[in-house]
Design a protein around this motif. Structure first.
Motif, PDB file in Angstrom:
ATOM      1  N   PHE A 124       0.838  -1.201   0.000  1.00  0.00           N
ATOM      2  CA  PHE A 124       0.000   0.000   0.000  1.00  0.00           C
ATOM      3  C   PHE A 124       0.873   1.253   0.000  1.00  0.00           C
ATOM      4  O   PHE A 124       0.596   2.223  -0.715  1.00  0.00           O
ATOM      5  N   ARG A 125       1.939   1.248   0.779  1.00  0.00           N
ATOM      6  CA  ARG A 125       2.871   2.380   0.785  1.00  0.00           C
ATOM      7  C   ARG A 125       3.527   2.545  -0.581  1.00  0.00           C
ATOM      8  O   ARG A 125       3.773   3.669  -1.029  1.00  0.00           O
ATOM      9  N   ARG A 126       3.826   1.426  -1.201  1.00  0.00           N
ATOM     10  CA  ARG A 126       4.427   1.469  -2.538  1.00  0.00           C
ATOM     11  C   ARG A 126       3.503   2.190  -3.514  1.00  0.00           C
ATOM     12  O   ARG A 126       3.948   3.049  -4.279  1.00  0.00           O
ATOM     13  N   LEU A 127       2.235   1.832  -3.496  1.00  0.00           N
ATOM     14  CA  LEU A 127       1.256   2.492  -4.358  1.00  0.00           C
ATOM     15  C   LEU A 127       1.103   3.961  -3.996  1.00  0.00           C
ATOM     16  O   LEU A 127       1.139   4.838  -4.859  1.00  0.00           O
ATOM     17  N   LEU A 128       0.947   4.222  -2.701  1.00  0.00           N
ATOM     18  CA  LEU A 128       0.671   5.589  -2.250  1.00  0.00           C
ATOM     19  C   LEU A 128       1.865   6.512  -2.476  1.00  0.00           C
ATOM     20  O   LEU A 128       1.700   7.719  -2.655  1.00  0.00           O
ATOM     21  N   GLY A 129       3.066   5.943  -2.497  1.00  0.00           N
ATOM     22  CA  GLY A 129       4.255   6.761  -2.693  1.00  0.00           C
ATOM     23  C   GLY A 129       4.290   7.471  -4.031  1.00  0.00           C
ATOM     24  O   GLY A 129       4.997   8.474  -4.195  1.00  0.00           O
ATOM     25  N   TYR A 130       3.536   6.969  -4.992  1.00  0.00           N
ATOM     26  CA  TYR A 130       3.526   7.588  -6.320  1.00  0.00           C
ATOM     27  C   TYR A 130       2.518   8.725  -6.432  1.00  0.00           C
ATOM     28  O   TYR A 130       2.294   9.254  -7.526  1.00  0.00           O
ATOM     29  N   ASP A 185      -4.003   8.956  -5.776  1.00  0.00           N
ATOM     30  CA  ASP A 185      -4.623  10.057  -5.048  1.00  0.00           C
ATOM     31  C   ASP A 185      -4.815   9.580  -3.612  1.00  0.00           C
ATOM     32  O   ASP A 185      -5.300   8.463  -3.381  1.00  0.00           O
ATOM     33  N   VAL A 186      -4.432  10.392  -2.638  1.00  0.00           N
ATOM     34  CA  VAL A 186      -4.461   9.970  -1.240  1.00  0.00           C
ATOM     35  C   VAL A 186      -5.863   9.538  -0.814  1.00  0.00           C
ATOM     36  O   VAL A 186      -6.051   8.469  -0.210  1.00  0.00           O
ATOM     37  N   ASN A 187      -6.871  10.338  -1.099  1.00  0.00           N
ATOM     38  CA  ASN A 187      -8.227  10.006  -0.667  1.00  0.00           C
ATOM     39  C   ASN A 187      -8.739   8.738  -1.345  1.00  0.00           C
ATOM     40  O   ASN A 187      -9.332   7.868  -0.694  1.00  0.00           O
ATOM     41  N   GLU A 188      -8.519   8.620  -2.649  1.00  0.00           N
ATOM     42  CA  GLU A 188      -8.941   7.413  -3.374  1.00  0.00           C
ATOM     43  C   GLU A 188      -8.291   6.172  -2.771  1.00  0.00           C
ATOM     44  O   GLU A 188      -8.940   5.140  -2.570  1.00  0.00           O
ATOM     45  N   ALA A 189      -6.983   6.271  -2.521  1.00  0.00           N
ATOM     46  CA  ALA A 189      -6.234   5.114  -2.032  1.00  0.00           C
ATOM     47  C   ALA A 189      -6.670   4.716  -0.623  1.00  0.00           C
ATOM     48  O   ALA A 189      -6.852   3.528  -0.330  1.00  0.00           O
ATOM     49  N   LEU A 190      -6.825   5.697   0.261  1.00  0.00           N
ATOM     50  CA  LEU A 190      -7.221   5.381   1.636  1.00  0.00           C
ATOM     51  C   LEU A 190      -8.628   4.793   1.687  1.00  0.00           C
ATOM     52  O   LEU A 190      -8.882   3.832   2.428  1.00  0.00           O
TER      53      LEU A 190
END
Length: 222
Positions: free
Chosen positions: A49-55, A62-67
């Motif tokens: 998840f951090r790997r994805l969010l790091g981009y 997008d932070v909101n989409e990902a969370l």
């Protein structure tokens, strides 16, 4: 590759995210202390998840989409992981189609880039079963949405095939501008669970902004 080597030189970066997970030992063999979880109790899922969010910084998430998506995923469940990231990726494809229909090229490009990264991540935990068609489908959708986004970029992007033994290695040449003037060139390689499209978010995005040309490609596995 010869035509990419300029008088000003070139740089080579080889990268693979395999082995860089939360279990990596520190120098001297001492185990690394686990960082505070971000979304999942599973260290592996939290790392991916951090790997994805790091981009996020380079347009791959997008932070909101990902969370919001992470909250829907059953911790440690590969099917749940695939289902929800794939759904978000398809949602972004729909956003891109709507944006294109209204002539909003930038919004379409941004949505397609996020879709590419979400599709890539969706198939990660299916790697252990090459017979699972979802793995190939997630890779294909990740590549196709990236290629669609590339056509909307301000930088020229060209798909290339690099001769290697009896086959070819897939990659992209990204140029800082249309001039084809000699420039420093960054060469970045990945393999196994990494993809050429992912390298755009981790390297090419930043190198292009600094005036480099970039060759990114997938090696025969590391």
């Amino acid at each position: 590759m010869k035509r990419l080597m300029t008088r000003r030189g070139f740089c080579l970066v080889s990268t693979s995210l395999v082995g860089l997970g939360p279990g990596l030992a520190r120098a001297g063999g001492q185990p690394r202390r686990r960082t505070q979880k971000l979304a999942f109790d599973s260290e592996s899922y939290d790392f991916e998840f951090r790997r994805l969010l790091g981009y996020t910084v380079s347009g791959g998430a997008d932070v909101n989409e990902a969370l919001m998506t992470a909250r829907r995923i059953k911790d440690g469940d590969a099917d749940s992981w695939f289902k929800h990231w794939s759904a978000l990726a398809r949602q972004m494809e729909g956003v891109a189609e709507g944006s294109l229909a209204r002539g909003h090229r930038v919004s379409a490009r941004e949505a397609l880039l996020r879709a590419s990264n979400y599709h890539r991540s969706a198939g990660f935990y299916l790697v252990g079963d090459p017979s699972d068609r979802r793995l190939v489908d997630s890779w294909r959708h990740s590549r196709d949405t990236f290629c669609r986004a590339a056509k909307l970029m301000d930088h020229p992007v060209e798909m290339v095939s690099i001769p290697y033994q009896r086959t070819t290695l897939p990659g992209y040449v990204l140029r800082a501008d249309e001039s084809r003037s000699p420039r420093k060139t960054l060469i970045v390689q990945t393999g196994f669970d990494g993809t050429g499209e992912e390298l755009y978010f981790g390297y090419a995005f930043f190198a292009l902004a600094r005036g480099y040309n970039v060759l990114i490609f997938e090696g025969p596995g590391q």
